[in-house]
Design a protein around this motif. Structure first.
Motif, PDB file in Angstrom:
ATOM      1  N   VAL A  20      -7.052   8.983 -10.334  1.00 23.97           N
ATOM      2  CA  VAL A  20      -7.720   9.018  -9.013  1.00 23.97           C
ATOM      3  C   VAL A  20      -7.198   8.762  -7.622  1.00 23.97           C
ATOM      4  N   TYR A  21      -8.249  10.219  -6.272  1.00 24.78           N
ATOM      5  CA  TYR A  21      -7.192   9.694  -5.680  1.00 24.78           C
ATOM      6  C   TYR A  21      -7.258   9.041  -3.723  1.00 24.78           C
ATOM      7  N   LEU A  22      -7.256   8.736  -3.199  1.00 27.71           N
ATOM      8  CA  LEU A  22      -7.334   7.355  -1.977  1.00 27.71           C
ATOM      9  C   LEU A  22      -6.783   8.391  -0.930  1.00 27.71           C
ATOM     10  N   GLN A  23      -7.769   9.338  -0.901  1.00 29.56           N
ATOM     11  CA  GLN A  23      -7.139   9.735   0.759  1.00 29.56           C
ATOM     12  C   GLN A  23      -7.656   8.704   1.877  1.00 29.56           C
ATOM     13  N   MET A  24      -5.952   9.204   3.030  1.00 29.72           N
ATOM     14  CA  MET A  24      -6.328   8.057   4.173  1.00 29.72           C
ATOM     15  C   MET A  24      -6.003   8.927   5.678  1.00 29.72           C
ATOM     16  N   ASN A  25      -6.718   8.786   6.218  1.00 23.76           N
ATOM     17  CA  ASN A  25      -6.320   9.717   7.238  1.00 23.76           C
ATOM     18  C   ASN A  25      -6.501   9.059   8.659  1.00 23.76           C
ATOM     19  N   SER A  26      -6.280   9.221  10.067  1.00 26.19           N
ATOM     20  CA  SER A  26      -5.977   8.496  11.301  1.00 26.19           C
ATOM     21  C   SER A  26      -5.978   7.175  11.167  1.00 26.19           C
ATOM     22  N   LEU A  27      -4.511   7.378  10.217  1.00 24.31           N
ATOM     23  CA  LEU A  27      -3.393   5.383  10.097  1.00 24.31           C
ATOM     24  C   LEU A  27      -3.193   5.072  10.918  1.00 24.31           C
ATOM     25  N   LYS A  28      -3.215   3.568  11.546  1.00 30.38           N
ATOM     26  CA  LYS A  28      -3.049   2.904  12.423  1.00 30.38           C
ATOM     27  C   LYS A  28      -2.074   1.982  11.474  1.00 30.38           C
ATOM     28  N   PRO A  29      -0.959   1.579  12.641  1.00 28.00           N
ATOM     29  CA  PRO A  29      -0.157   0.409  12.114  1.00 28.00           C
ATOM     30  C   PRO A  29      -0.674  -1.252  11.769  1.00 28.00           C
ATOM     31  N   GLU A  30      -1.351  -1.701  11.835  1.00 25.39           N
ATOM     32  CA  GLU A  30      -1.627  -2.548  10.985  1.00 25.39           C
ATOM     33  C   GLU A  30      -2.625  -2.377   9.546  1.00 25.39           C
ATOM     34  N   GLU A  31      -2.633  -1.003   9.254  1.00 28.36           N
ATOM     35  CA  GLU A  31      -2.972  -0.864   7.672  1.00 28.36           C
ATOM     36  C   GLU A  31      -1.506  -0.473   6.476  1.00 28.36           C
ATOM     37  N   THR A  32      -0.095  -0.974   7.325  1.00 35.74           N
ATOM     38  CA  THR A  32       0.883  -0.957   6.528  1.00 35.74           C
ATOM     39  C   THR A  32       0.370  -2.111   5.711  1.00 35.74           C
ATOM     40  N   ALA A  33       1.408  -1.399   4.225  1.00 32.52           N
ATOM     41  CA  ALA A  33       0.614  -1.813   3.096  1.00 32.52           C
ATOM     42  C   ALA A  33       0.756  -1.798   1.205  1.00 32.52           C
ATOM     43  N   ALA A  34       1.307  -2.333   1.035  1.00 25.89           N
ATOM     44  CA  ALA A  34       1.245  -2.190  -0.759  1.00 25.89           C
ATOM     45  C   ALA A  34       0.149  -2.207  -0.949  1.00 25.89           C
ATOM     46  N   TYR A  35       0.364  -0.552  -1.667  1.00 22.35           N
ATOM     47  CA  TYR A  35      -1.324  -0.105  -1.575  1.00 22.35           C
ATOM     48  C   TYR A  35      -1.795  -0.043  -3.435  1.00 22.35           C
ATOM     49  N   SER A  36      -2.461  -0.257  -4.097  1.00 24.85           N
ATOM     50  CA  SER A  36      -2.964  -0.007  -5.289  1.00 24.85           C
ATOM     51  C   SER A  36      -3.775  -0.504  -6.586  1.00 24.85           C
ATOM     52  N   CYS A  37      -3.729   0.142  -7.593  1.00 28.54           N
ATOM     53  CA  CYS A  37      -4.989   0.919  -7.884  1.00 28.54           C
ATOM     54  C   CYS A  37      -5.315  -0.352  -9.095  1.00 28.54           C
ATOM     55  N   ALA A  38      -6.601  -0.874  -9.646  1.00 28.97           N
ATOM     56  CA  ALA A  38      -7.377  -1.442 -10.927  1.00 28.97           C
ATOM     57  C   ALA A  38      -8.122  -0.726 -11.216  1.00 28.97           C
ATOM     58  N   VAL A  39      -8.791  -1.220 -12.098  1.00 29.94           N
ATOM     59  CA  VAL A  39      -9.776  -0.868 -13.178  1.00 29.94           C
ATOM     60  C   VAL A  39     -10.676  -1.873 -13.457  1.00 29.94           C
ATOM     61  N   SER A  40     -11.882  -1.337 -13.777  1.00 30.28           N
ATOM     62  CA  SER A  40     -12.725  -2.431 -14.308  1.00 30.28           C
ATOM     63  C   SER A  40     -13.843  -2.333 -14.913  1.00 30.28           C
ATOM     64  N   HIS A  41     -14.403  -2.835 -15.805  1.00 23.38           N
ATOM     65  CA  HIS A  41     -15.736  -2.094 -16.457  1.00 23.38           C
ATOM     66  C   HIS A  41     -17.034  -2.659 -15.605  1.00 23.38           C
ATOM     67  N   ALA A  42     -16.523  -3.545 -14.796  1.00 21.73           N
ATOM     68  CA  ALA A  42     -18.128  -4.146 -13.650  1.00 21.73           C
ATOM     69  C   ALA A  42     -18.116  -3.166 -12.355  1.00 21.73           C
ATOM     70  N   SER A  43     -19.809  -3.565 -11.997  1.00 16.41           N
ATOM     71  CA  SER A  43     -19.996  -2.235 -10.619  1.00 16.41           C
ATOM     72  C   SER A  43     -18.227  -3.138  -9.737  1.00 16.41           C
ATOM     73  N   CYS A  44     -18.306  -1.783  -8.487  1.00 18.51           N
ATOM     74  CA  CYS A  44     -17.685  -2.009  -7.222  1.00 18.51           C
ATOM     75  C   CYS A  44     -17.371  -3.363  -6.466  1.00 18.51           C
ATOM     76  N   ILE A  45     -18.899  -3.495  -6.733  1.00 16.48           N
ATOM     77  CA  ILE A  45     -19.134  -5.110  -6.304  1.00 16.48           C
ATOM     78  C   ILE A  45     -18.804  -6.151  -6.864  1.00 16.48           C
ATOM     79  N   SER A  46     -18.265  -6.150  -7.248  1.00  9.14           N
ATOM     80  CA  SER A  46     -17.507  -7.279  -8.397  1.00  9.14           C
ATOM     81  C   SER A  46     -15.914  -7.036  -8.126  1.00  9.14           C
TER      82      SER A  46
END
Length: 122
Positions: free
Chosen positions: A79-105
Motif C-alpha cells: 500500500v502506498y501513501l503519496q504525499m504532495n505539497s509537504l509542510k514542515p509541520e508534517e515532519t514525523a515518523a510515518y508508519s502503516c498498520a492493519v486492521s480487520h475493522a473499518s477505517c473509522i475504528s
C-alpha cells in the motif's frame, strides 16, 4: 512471521513530494484495512489516511485532502501513501498498520511497522 515494512521516507523541501510504501510479508494485505499514521516527537500518533478492503479511502485530517492519496498494489502486496505539497509541520515518523475493522475504528489498528522518517525542511 507476518509483518509490514515501511519505506520511502527522507528529507524533502517544503512543497515537495514523497511516496511511502507499506509492504507486507507473511500475509495478504488485500484482506486487511490499511492505515497510515504519523507521530511527531512529543506528540501522539495520529491517523493520516486509510484504505478499506473495498478500496474506500478515509482521510483522517482535513488538512490532507487533495494533497495526500493512498492506493494499493495487490500484485506487490503493498500500500502506498503519496504525499504532495509537504509542510514542515508534517515532519514525523510515518508508519502503516492493519486492521480487520473499518477505517473509522482507529483503535483497532495494530502498532504497525518500524516506520519511516519524513523530514520536511529547507
Amino acid at each position: 512471521q507476518a509483518h509490514v515494512v515501511e519505506s520511502g521516507g527522507g528529507l524533502v523541501q517544503p512543497g515537495g513530494s514523497l511516496r511511502l510504501a507499506c509492504a507486507a510479508s507473511g500475509f495478504t494485505l488485500a484482506y486487511y484495512t490499511v492505515g497510515w499514521f504519523r507521530q511527531a516527537p512529543g506528540k501522539e500518533r495520529e491517523g493520516v489516511l486509510c484504505i478499506s478492503t473495498s478500496d474506500e479511502v478515509t482521510v483522517y485530517l482535513d488538512s490532507l485532502k487533495d494533497r495526500f492519496t493512498i492506493s494499493r498494489d495487490n500484485a506487490k502486496n503493498t500500500v502506498y501513501l503519496q504525499m504532495n505539497s509537504l509542510k514542515p509541520e508534517e515532519t514525523a515518523a510515518y508508519s502503516c498498520a492493519v486492521s480487520h475493522a473499518s477505517c473509522i475504528s482507529q483503535a483497532m489498528f495494530g502498532s504497525g511497522g518500524q516506520g519511516t522518517q519524513v523530514t520536511v525542511s529547507a
